[in-house]
Design an enzyme around this catalytic site. Structure first.
Site, mmCIF file in Angstrom:
data_model
loop_
_atom_site.group_PDB
_atom_site.id
_atom_site.type_symbol
_atom_site.label_atom_id
_atom_site.label_comp_id
_atom_site.label_asym_id
_atom_site.label_seq_id
_atom_site.Cartn_x
_atom_site.Cartn_y
_atom_site.Cartn_z
ATOM 1 N N ALA A 76 6.918 -2.847 -5.057
ATOM 2 C CA ALA A 76 6.477 -3.369 -6.342
ATOM 3 C C ALA A 76 7.508 -3.070 -7.420
ATOM 4 O O ALA A 76 8.264 -2.099 -7.333
ATOM 5 C CB ALA A 76 5.134 -2.763 -6.721
ATOM 6 N N GLY A 122 5.407 -1.825 -1.238
ATOM 7 C CA GLY A 122 4.664 -3.080 -1.119
ATOM 8 C C GLY A 122 5.260 -4.026 -0.102
ATOM 9 O O GLY A 122 4.558 -4.862 0.469
ATOM 10 N N GLU A 125 3.778 -2.872 3.081
ATOM 11 C CA GLU A 125 2.355 -3.215 3.061
ATOM 12 C C GLU A 125 2.159 -4.698 3.378
ATOM 13 O O GLU A 125 1.220 -5.080 4.085
ATOM 14 C CB GLU A 125 1.752 -2.861 1.708
ATOM 15 C CG GLU A 125 1.622 -1.351 1.505
ATOM 16 C CD GLU A 125 1.055 -0.980 0.158
ATOM 17 O OE1 GLU A 125 -0.081 -0.496 0.117
ATOM 18 O OE2 GLU A 125 1.756 -1.173 -0.858
ATOM 19 N N GLU A 147 5.908 5.653 -2.140
ATOM 20 C CA GLU A 147 5.182 5.758 -3.408
ATOM 21 C C GLU A 147 4.924 7.195 -3.850
ATOM 22 O O GLU A 147 4.910 7.496 -5.047
ATOM 23 C CB GLU A 147 3.845 5.007 -3.305
ATOM 24 C CG GLU A 147 3.953 3.502 -3.294
ATOM 25 C CD GLU A 147 4.169 2.927 -1.903
ATOM 26 O OE1 GLU A 147 4.097 1.699 -1.746
ATOM 27 O OE2 GLU A 147 4.416 3.720 -0.954
#
Length: 721
Positions: A76, A122, A125, A147
């Protein structure tokens, strides 16, 4: 095979390519960016692409790929979180990302990720939500959920899908550390299905997608392996065993983080909820936890450091409009631990040939042996392939003379802190090297201006202060004098970046920045010791504050003799403010040098125990002390930390530092200042500069002028906030 392209304009990050074989390629390519990140608009654009493909009569399967040459998806865009002001707002971002990934996981036709380059956060993910993953074997390809290193947890379903893909133990290891793994390791964990050369990743992913299209059963439970269902079934039927597993993990996390970092415990919590109550409950817990963490001060400080590092990557080190010169060869003088470490990161990471010199063959051989040991360790840990190791070795050559220096653009010296010796080496290098060879000293305390006095062209003299152990420590401090040419600064900064260092540039002065702020911190610990405070209390207090190692243990690591020598240099420059306690010289007189000769504050060798440190009680007798423990740990840590904060403020006030940002980065990455506090300047801003001044004045009245506060506290710069 391309039949047509549709779905987006060139200015949007998602483009759809329709192939004649029925495979649609979703290309991710964020305009104007070197790497792909998930922007705030990603979910809407992603849903639009899936809407286009969901009922398309000619689409049998989907492959998700990157339009960037060496980057899949780096996660992200952290910039989004800078502007988040509430937990609910952050949770909404997580919920939106979860919804997009859930739709991908539940898609009625197969989706395969074609991964080349970093696949992080992300990005991983998203890959986990696909029905299969094909990965390149390139060294650029790394997978992970980092993260936690920003004080966060995966917020797009990662805490739920990763354990269901590779098992609980391996998933927790990745999420709690934030480590990044290579493709082969990912394959062995079951994180990816195929590992192939980069040139055929897309082709193999396409073929796998078409095979899955012929096997509808393969889409039913894409996020859970049979092994996970078996293990989870056992855990679901054994709540006592499950509780034990998570209780032990929580204790280990608390021990490692000292309860300063909330994200690891939140990760454990949401994983446990997902196991006990199902994926939907786990997703809801992940979303809530993400929101709570994102607005916490720890995440804010860690993100501040992330952005500071990012800004430094673009910093040339000088305001002048100059370009760094190309460095095709580095000469390294001094083959000790520092010199051989610098040679190693230059040959291995910067991929620049190195000519390593020392005074005799024995010294050179010892240095080369150390480098070969570092190579073997990296091969053993699979950080290097054998072919890469051979390339590193081929970039190294050794000498006991100055032969081969003519071709070097930069010469770095890492010898004893002896000004006369450094002057002699500088003259020898300038005689043996080219007319504009850069001479960089790795001194930790001697002013570069004084070293440059022996130079026939001082514009090419600079400091490059590395930290031990060089291969592991992230920081490089480049020190410039009033005479150092801007192109020299830019060249050394660029070389440091190629060595994968975070580089700060500081102006010349005794101790520069990092050594200067460390000196009063260690000094205060020594004063506490001479007051009778037990060694273990001092180290416990600063470890509890958040430093990775206490100041007394650090003195053993640095070398008590080295600290004494640097202390004298500091005292000559700064007077009473950094005057060391006289009793410390008694330790070097007793040949207590620290770890290097196994005689210091702690026991080494046969008297030590693995994983623990035992104080050598004989130290107290040498110092003529009897250890007592009347001093609260909070007072111990406050006194030492205030000394570091005050000296950092003085460095900014005197122009040693270019900015508070550089001061924060230098202290965190060079000295281990607690990252969750953001650095000395962020910490001062958070607790208030006038509060810091008030506490310094309190100790100045009690303990004397070494606590006299810097004047800058009265006009604290807003840039430090």
């Amino acid at each position: 095979m391309t039949a047509s392209a549709s779905g987006s304009s060139p200015q949007t990050p998602i483009r759809i390519e329709h192939r004649a074989d029925g495979v649609a390629i979703i290309w991710m390519d964020v305009p104007g960016e070197a790497i792909n990140t998930l922007k705030k608009t990603f979910s809407a654009e992603f849903h639009t692409a899936l809407d286009t493909l969901e009922n398309h009569p000619d689409v049998r399967a989907i492959v998700f790929a990157s339009g960037k040459p060496d980057n899949f998806l780096a996660g992200a865009d952290i910039e989004m979180l800078r502007h988040v002001h509430s937990a609910a707002e952050a949770s909404d971002l997580s919920s939106s990302a979860q919804h997009a990934m859930n739709r991908l996981a539940d898609f009625k036709i197969p989706v395969v990720a074609a991964i080349h380059g970093p696949c992080l956060g992300g990005g991983l993910e998203l890959a986990l939500a696909c029905h299969a993953r094909v990965c390149s074997d390139d060294t650029k390809t790394k997978l992970g959920l980092p993260e936690v290193q920003l004080g966060l947890l995966p917020g797009a379903g990662g805490t739920q899908r990763l354990p269901r893909t590779i098992g609980i133990k391996a998933a927790l290891d990745l999420m709690l550390t934030g480590k990044q793994i290579r493709a082969r390791k990912a394959k062995s964990l079951g994180l990816v299905d195929d590992v192939v050369p980069a040139s055929i990743v897309l082709d193999v992913a396409t073929k796998r997608a078409l095979r899955l299209a012929e096997e509808p059963e393969a889409l039913k439970r894409p996020h859970e392996t049979a092994w996970f269902r078996f293990v989870n079934g056992l855990m679901a039927r054994n709540p006592v065993g499950r509780a034990v597993v998570f209780r032990q993990a929580s204790r280990q996390v608390a021990k490692q983080t000292k309860n300063h970092y909330p994200a690891p415990l939140k990760i454990l919590e949401v994983v446990r909820i997902g196991l006990e109550k199902g994926m939907e409950a786990g997703m809801a817990a992940e979303c809530t936890a993400f929101g709570e963490l994102a607005i916490g001060h720890v995440a804010k400080e860690l993100m501040y450091l992330f952005f500071a590092q990012t800004a430094l990557k673009k910093d040339t080190g000088t305001r002048e409009n100059v370009s760094p010169r190309k460095v095709q060869k580095v000469a390294m003088i001094g083959a000790g631990l520092m010199g051989s470490g610098i040679a190693y990161v230059t040959a291995r990471t910067a991929k620049v040939p190195v000519r390593l010199k020392d005074r005799d063959e024995r010294s050179v051989a010892k240095g080369l042996s150390h480098i070969h040991g570092l190579i073997r360790e990296d091969v053993k840990r699979r950080r290097l392939e054998e072919s890469e190791a051979d390339q590193v070795r081929s970039r190294l050559s050794v000498t006991t003379t100055y032969t081969g220096f003519k071709e070097a653009q930069v010469a770095i010296e890492a010898v004893f802190e002896d000004l006369a010796l450094k002057h002699q080496i500088l003259r020898d290098v300038e005689n043996a090297g080219g007319p504009e060879i850069i001479f960089a000293s790795n001194t930790s305390s001697l002013p570069i201006t004084r070293i440059a006095e022996a130079s026939s062209h001082p514009a090419t003299v600079v400091g490059m202060h590395y930290f031990s152990p060089v291969p592991k420590m992230a920081l490089l401090e480049v020190i410039v004098t009033a005479d150092t040419a801007p192109w020299v600064v830019a060249t050394c900064v660029a070389l440091g970046k190629k060595q994968n260092k975070t580089v700060i540039v500081v102006n010349d002065g005794v101790g520069f920045y990092t050594s200067r702020i460390l000196a009063p911190y260690l000094n205060e610990a020594a004063f506490l010791l001479t007051e009778g405070v037990p060694i273990e209390d001092i180290d416990k207090a600063l470890g509890g504050f958040g430093f990775p190692v206490g100041p007394i243990a650090l003195l053993d690591e640095v070398g008590i003799d080295v600290a004494e020598k640097v202390g004298k240099i500091m005292y000559e420059a700064f007077g009473e403010r950094i005057k060391p306690p006289s009793a410390i010289s008694q330790l070097t007189a007793d040949q207590r040098l620290g770890r290097k000769n196994s005689r210091g504050f702690y026991v080494y060798g046969n008297g030590s125990h693995k994983g623990t440190k035992t104080v050598d009680e004989g130290v107290y007798a040498v110092l003529g002390l009897h250890a007592k423990s009347p001093t609260p740990l909070t007072e111990i840590s406050e006194r030492c930390v205030l000394q570091m904060l005050n000296e950092a403020a003085l460095c900014l006030e005197e122009g040693i530092l270019r900015s508070p940002r550089d001061g924060d980065i230098g202290a965190v990455f060079g000295l281990g200042f607690p990252p969750f506090l953001g650095g000395p300047f962020r910490y001062i801003s958070r607790i208030g500069p006038l509060t810091v001044k008030e506490r310094l004045e309190h100790y100045e009245r009690e303990l004397g002028p070494r606590f006299a506060p810097a004047g800058i506290f009265d006009h604290w710069p807003t840039t430090a906030s």
